[in-house]
Design a protein around this motif. Structure first.
Motif, PDB file in Angstrom:
ATOM      1  N   ALA A   1      -5.020   3.605  -2.889  1.00 43.76           N
ATOM      2  CA  ALA A   1      -6.439   3.976  -2.864  1.00 43.76           C
ATOM      3  C   ALA A   1      -6.664   5.097  -3.876  1.00 43.76           C
ATOM      4  N   TYR A   2      -5.626   5.821  -4.111  1.00 43.25           N
ATOM      5  CA  TYR A   2      -5.746   6.963  -5.010  1.00 43.25           C
ATOM      6  C   TYR A   2      -5.029   6.632  -6.305  1.00 43.25           C
TER       7      TYR A   2
ATOM      8  N   ARG B   1      -1.864  12.958   3.968  1.00 46.00           N
ATOM      9  CA  ARG B   1      -1.344  12.042   2.971  1.00 46.00           C
ATOM     10  C   ARG B   1      -2.108  12.172   1.653  1.00 46.00           C
TER      11      ARG B   1
ATOM     12  N   ASP C   1       0.857  -1.183   0.000  1.00 43.86           N
ATOM     13  CA  ASP C   1       0.000   0.000   0.000  1.00 43.86           C
ATOM     14  C   ASP C   1       0.892   1.231   0.000  1.00 43.86           C
ATOM     15  N   ILE C   2       0.431   2.283  -0.550  1.00 42.62           N
ATOM     16  CA  ILE C   2       1.236   3.509  -0.541  1.00 42.62           C
ATOM     17  C   ILE C   2       0.939   4.319   0.713  1.00 42.62           C
ATOM     18  N   ASN C   3      -0.371   4.482   0.998  1.00 40.93           N
ATOM     19  CA  ASN C   3      -0.788   5.406   2.040  1.00 40.93           C
ATOM     20  C   ASN C   3      -0.741   4.733   3.408  1.00 40.93           C
ATOM     21  N   MET C   4       0.393   4.948   4.101  1.00 43.76           N
ATOM     22  CA  MET C   4       0.549   4.341   5.425  1.00 43.76           C
ATOM     23  C   MET C   4       1.182   5.355   6.373  1.00 43.76           C
ATOM     24  N   PRO C   5       0.881   5.211   7.638  1.00 43.84           N
ATOM     25  CA  PRO C   5       1.562   6.070   8.604  1.00 43.84           C
ATOM     26  C   PRO C   5       3.046   5.725   8.638  1.00 43.84           C
TER      27      PRO C   5
ATOM     28  N   ASN D   1     -13.949  -0.700   0.744  1.00 44.41           N
ATOM     29  CA  ASN D   1     -13.220  -1.735   0.019  1.00 44.41           C
ATOM     30  C   ASN D   1     -13.337  -3.075   0.727  1.00 44.41           C
TER      31      ASN D   1
ATOM     32  N   PHE E   1      -3.983  12.516   9.664  1.00 47.00           N
ATOM     33  CA  PHE E   1      -2.879  11.880   8.931  1.00 47.00           C
ATOM     34  C   PHE E   1      -3.281  11.569   7.497  1.00 47.00           C
TER      35      PHE E   1
ATOM     36  N   ASN F   1     -14.869  -6.276  -0.711  1.00 49.97           N
ATOM     37  CA  ASN F   1     -14.014  -7.442  -0.827  1.00 49.97           C
ATOM     38  C   ASN F   1     -14.551  -8.645  -0.039  1.00 49.97           C
TER      39      ASN F   1
ATOM     40  N   ALA G   1       4.897  10.717   7.282  1.00 48.47           N
ATOM     41  CA  ALA G   1       5.116  11.054   8.689  1.00 48.47           C
ATOM     42  C   ALA G   1       4.702   9.874   9.536  1.00 48.47           C
ATOM     43  N   ASP G   2       5.304   9.787  10.683  1.00 45.15           N
ATOM     44  CA  ASP G   2       4.931   8.735  11.618  1.00 45.15           C
ATOM     45  C   ASP G   2       4.139   9.384  12.728  1.00 45.15           C
ATOM     46  N   PHE G   3       3.321   8.628  13.360  1.00 46.22           N
ATOM     47  CA  PHE G   3       2.650   9.183  14.544  1.00 46.22           C
ATOM     48  C   PHE G   3       2.492   8.083  15.554  1.00 46.22           C
TER      49      PHE G   3
ATOM     50  N   ASP H   1      -4.151   8.003  -8.782  1.00 45.08           N
ATOM     51  CA  ASP H   1      -3.814   9.207  -9.566  1.00 45.08           C
ATOM     52  C   ASP H   1      -2.497   9.016 -10.303  1.00 45.08           C
TER      53      ASP H   1
ATOM     54  N   SER I   1       5.948   5.839   3.932  1.00 47.56           N
ATOM     55  CA  SER I   1       4.910   5.576   2.942  1.00 47.56           C
ATOM     56  C   SER I   1       5.396   4.454   2.010  1.00 47.56           C
TER      57      SER I   1
ATOM     58  N   LYS J   1       5.290   8.119 -10.140  1.00 42.68           N
ATOM     59  CA  LYS J   1       6.346   8.038  -9.120  1.00 42.68           C
ATOM     60  C   LYS J   1       6.749   6.565  -8.872  1.00 42.68           C
TER      61      LYS J   1
ATOM     62  N   ASN K   1       1.016   9.411  -8.339  1.00 45.16           N
ATOM     63  CA  ASN K   1       1.514   8.249  -7.598  1.00 45.16           C
ATOM     64  C   ASN K   1       1.990   7.149  -8.569  1.00 45.16           C
TER      65      ASN K   1
ATOM     66  N   GLU L   1       8.186   5.479  -0.333  1.00 47.18           N
ATOM     67  CA  GLU L   1       9.489   5.585   0.345  1.00 47.18           C
ATOM     68  C   GLU L   1      10.099   4.185   0.475  1.00 47.18           C
TER      69      GLU L   1
ATOM     70  N   GLN M   1     -13.065   5.009   2.019  1.00 47.74           N
ATOM     71  CA  GLN M   1     -12.721   4.083   0.937  1.00 47.74           C
ATOM     72  C   GLN M   1     -12.253   2.724   1.476  1.00 47.74           C
TER      73      GLN M   1
ATOM     74  N   HIS N   1     -10.306   8.579   2.028  1.00 50.66           N
ATOM     75  CA  HIS N   1      -9.478   7.392   2.239  1.00 50.66           C
ATOM     76  C   HIS N   1     -10.048   6.535   3.357  1.00 50.66           C
TER      77      HIS N   1
ATOM     78  N   LYS O   1      -7.081   0.509  -5.467  1.00 49.91           N
ATOM     79  CA  LYS O   1      -8.108  -0.036  -4.590  1.00 49.91           C
ATOM     80  C   LYS O   1      -9.471   0.409  -5.108  1.00 49.91           C
ATOM     81  N   PRO O   2     -10.558  -0.306  -5.031  1.00 51.44           N
ATOM     82  CA  PRO O   2     -10.510  -1.706  -4.591  1.00 51.44           C
ATOM     83  C   PRO O   2      -9.774  -2.590  -5.619  1.00 51.44           C
TER      84      PRO O   2
END
Lengths: 125, 726
Positions: free
Chosen positions: A87-88, B582, A58-62, B490, B578, B494, B590-592, A90, A65, A96, A93, A68, B486, B483, A108-109
């Motif tokens: 999820a996006y 994003r 997944d790209i979008n993660m805390p 999903n 967050f 699924n 960023a981390d949190f 676009d 990312s 990149k 992304n 990265e 979503q 997001h 996604k989905p």
């Protein structure tokens, strides 16, 4: 054959295990799960070259990312196939990810049929 | 000389008369009543019981007494004894004083000067005790007259002066005029003819104003007399013609006699023998008929002189003898001297030297006596004059004081008017200032109105801004929210697809022969389906809660506090923030982490507002440490946001929920840290922030009775801490 799935959503594991039940049972597919980029890199770095045939992330993660993480993986394990899931869907992304050496880009989905094809290909190689 | 001698007594009489009249005037407006009509009035009043104590009756009595005193002093005295008695019994002080004075008049007319002065003094004592002392000046004038008759000129002048002063004070112009006449008389005696004339003129002026014809006649007569003595017979004649004409019009025997006698003296001086003779004869007959003793003697001697001048020695001798006898009766030394002088000349012409010598000796003796007394009087009068001038100066000073008072009053009035004028101008200026002020006030009022309008508009704008801020932050969150929705959607999709597949698998499995069926697989699939259904429900609820949260965020605050699970609230906000970051920034990374007290209780708060506050803090924290510029410049820094929450007690054992949001961004410079809670303050590029986030967050904390603090170290961290009462 080990495949690493990276997503901060833990239910992804249940989803993948059920989706690829047959492959797991009949075709020797082994699914590994990491819930952050950091965790994924730790798994990968256990062995060099890694025991993992491919990474779906997944790209979008805390924290780190997916993109990265992709850069790091490509830096350390250039041969490792990495597929990005976002999820996006676009173009930014996508561009990149492709520039960083991603093999595939899923939105996604997730269309599990194309994913199954890809995994099947990996399994047969 | 002989004119003046003869005139004196006449004037005295006249003065005595009018002085009393002047006094009576104020309360006897009908003084022209005759003795007969007065008696009739009194008879009428006597019919009423208790008449003896009736002041009207007693006044009538005094009026009658006055007339009697002039016409018949003896009967007046008898009448006045009773009148006095009545006044005393009635305790009528004014009447008593009046009666005493009239008694004095009667005695004076009888020649009893000593007696008259006693009565006048008694009258004066009573009058001084009466309110306003109105009777005093008149009595003083009469006393002065007695002194004059006694030759006490000094005393007389003093008394007349007192009378004038009193008359001025009581505004009794009649008495003042009488006293002036008497002073003139003394000047006349002392040969100060110009002064005498001046006083007579003053007197004339008063009587002309008062409109008293008789006294006007007297004034003209006396002025003429002075002029005759000044050897100005033509001027005297002019004045006497006026006086005589008036006397004839008035039909007053006293004044006709008096003016005709003076006219006779003038014509005699002018050698108009015929006219002089005729007038002397008229005077003689009138004097004889009315009992005017002194005028009778005067005219007899005057006519004798006229005859002697015209060579009628026999008639002159006869008349001269009669005149001398009359003069002796009246005890008039001047007239006696004049008569003896004339007789001695006649006797001498006739060769009767013995009689001539006798007469001459008598003449010499009277003349010496007169001259002696005259010189004594002169000495006395000099003293008197000194005393008088002293008094006059005193009076002058007094009147000067009075004038000063009047002047002061006038000056005061002028000053007052000036002050009034100044005040008026001031008032005008004040009015102007007042109007200007009022205009300003109106202006201010309208400005105030405009300001209030502006304020209410501003409040509306602020409300709109708050809403806009909400919507903006909602917009910022949209991506995150999308997001967040979503993902569960999903999963729902699924897991439901998966479940369908699993059911198909079961069907396929069941289509197999029973011995080929794998019951373990079936169990596995069924349990997977069950798990999947749970996941579907779970993610459905997750999406539901996100939508609800979003709606709540966009809705206006109800301000209603509810028991809220702080842990959930924090996690939700943090994740929302967050993912929002994003979603908007593809490079965002960023981390949190959270460090939440395990047993964090439910806290009563307006969840909607606090979530907005936390979202703001989280958004700021992520933006600070993970915005592209900062990451490019500080590649070694791993952006991280940490949220901690715990319950703390303060010094007063009060519990507070303390939530801190820390980022490892660049920190906030000290130069702007004081401004960050101000509305519209932002460090973000234009179009990226409303500048209201922290300001509204601060307001929310305050509205909860809490605090919002910031701590920052440049290059290390920034921590926002919100304290909320538990």
């Amino acid at each position: 054959m080990k495949i690493l799935v990276v997503d901060d959503e833990r239910d992804v594991e249940a989803l993948f295990r059920q989706k690829f039940r047959k492959e797991i049972r009949n075709e020797g597919l082994e699914l590994l799960f990491a819930f952050s980029g950091k965790e994924a890199l730790e798994i990968l770095e256990k062995n060099n070259p890694p025991q993992v045939a491919s990474v779906f992330s997944d790209i979008n993660m805390p924290g780190m990312s997916g993109l990265e993480m992709l850069d790091i993986i490509k830096d350390r394990f250039p041969q490792l196939r990495v597929n990005m899931i976002s999820a996006y869907g676009d173009a930014d992304n996508y561009r990149k990810a492709m520039r960083s050496g991603a093999r595939g880009f899923y939105t996604k989905p997730v269309d599990f049929e194309s994913l199954r094809r890809e995994i099947g290909e990996i399994l047969r190689s | 000389m002989k004119h003046s001698i003869g005139d004196l007594r006449c004037m005295k009489q006249a003065i005595a008369v009018f002085a009393i009249c002047a006094y009576l005037l104020p309360y006897l407006p009908g003084h022209s009543q005759t003795a007969e009509s007065l008696k009739a009035d009194m008879d009428r009043l006597e019919r009423v019981p208790g008449y003896a104590s009736d002041t009207a009756y007693l006044n009538k009595g005094n009026e009658l007494g006055f007339i009697l005193a002039e016409s018949s002093p003896d009967s007046a005295i008898r009448f006045l004894d009773i009148q006095l008695q009545l006044c005393r019994e009635a305790n009528y002080k004014t009447g008593e004083a009046e009666a005493l004075k009239i008694y004095g008049n009667a005695l004076q007319n009888k020649g009893d000067f000593i007696g008259s002065i006693e009565y006048y003094t008694s009258a004066l004592a009573i009058a001084k005790g009466l309110e306003g002392e109105v009777l005093v000046p008149g009595i003083l004038n009469n006393i002065g007259l007695v002194n004059y008759n006694l030759g006490n000129y000094a005393e007389a002048l003093n008394t007349f002066y007192e009378a004038i002063k009193g008359a001025d004070q009581t505004k009794n112009s009649n008495v003042k005029a009488a006293a002036l006449n008497n002073i003139a008389l003394i000047y006349f005696e002392l040969d100060k003819l110009d002064d005498a004339k001046e006083k007579y003129r003053e007197m004339l002026a008063i009587y002309q104003v008062v409109g008293n014809q008789g006294r006007v006649i007297l004034a003209y007569n006396n002025i003429g007399d002075v002029e005759l003595k000044q050897k100005r017979p033509m001027e005297a004649l002019k004045n006497l013609k006026i006086a005589y004409q008036s006397a004839m019009e008035l039909e007053s025997p006293e004044f006709i006699e008096m003016t005709s006698r003076t006219l006779a003296d003038i014509y005699s001086e002018l050698d108009s023998t015929e006219k002089a003779e005729q007038l002397y004869l008229q005077s003689i007959s009138m004097s004889q008929a009315n009992g005017y003793g002194v005028p009778y003697a005067h005219s007899l001697i005057g006519l004798a002189g006229l005859y002697y001048k015209n060579g009628k020695a026999e008639e002159a001798l006869d008349l001269g003898k009669q005149g001398l006898a009359q003069a002796e009766t009246m005890a008039q030394p001047m007239l006696m001297r004049n008569a003896n002088e004339l007789l001695s000349r006649i006797y001498e012409d006739q060769g009767n030297f013995e009689e001539a010598l006798k007469s001459f000796q008598l003449f010499k003796s009277y003349n010496d006596s007169i001259n002696t007394s005259h010189s004594q009087r002169l000495t006395a009068s000099l003293e008197a004059e000194y005393e008088f001038s002293k008094r006059a100066m005193e009076y002058e000073r007094a009147s000067l004081r009075q004038r000063w008072v009047i002047f002061s009053a006038c000056a005061g009035l002028v000053a007052f008017l000036i002050v009034l004028f100044v005040e008026f101008r001031n008032k005008k200026n004040l009015d102007k200032a007042y109007h200007a002020l009022q205009e300003k006030t109106n202006e201010i009022a309208s400005k105030n109105e405009a300001l209030e309008k502006a304020l209410s508009q501003l409040k509306a704008a602020q409300a709109q801004l708050i809403q806009a801020e909400k919507m903006a932050s909602l917009g910022e969150l949209t991506a995150g929210i999308a997001h967040e929705i979503q993902n569960p959607l999903n999963f729902v999709t699924n897991f439901s697809e998966l479940s369908t597949e699993l059911i198909q698998e079961i069907q396929q499995e069941r289509a197999k022969k029973p011995e080929e069926q794998d019951p373990q697989l079936l169990d596995e699939i069924l349990s997977d389906i069950q798990v999947n259904m749970g996941k579907i429900a779970q993610h459905g609820k997750r999406a539901d809660s996100i939508v609800k949260g979003m709606l709540e965020h966009s809705r206006a605050s109800t301000g209603e506090k509810v028991q809220t699970d702080v842990k959930n609230l924090i996690n939700e906000c943090l994740r929302l923030s967050f993912h929002g970051m994003r979603a908007r920034d593809k490079t965002f990374s960023a981390d949190f982490e959270t460090e939440l007290q395990a047993d964090l209780p439910q806290v009563n708060l307006v969840a909607q507002d606090i979530s907005r506050l936390l979202l703001n803090l989280c958004n700021n924290a992520f933006y600070a440490c993970a915005n592209p510029d900062f990451r490019r410049e500080n590649p070694e820094v791993k952006p991280k946001v940490k949220v901690t929450a715990k319950i703390e007690k303060d010094g007063k054992s009060k519990e507070w929920l303390k939530i801190s949001v820390t980022d490892n961004g660049p920190g906030i410079p000290q130069s702007i840290i004081g401004k960050i809670f101000q509305p519209f303050f932002t460090t973000k590029p234009a179009g990226h922030g409303t500048g209201l986030g922290l300001s509204l967050s601060y307001d929310i904390a305050k509205a909860h009775g809490g605090e919002l603090d910031v701590k920052s170290v440049l290059g290390e961290f920034t921590t926002f801490t919100v304290f909320l009462p538990v």
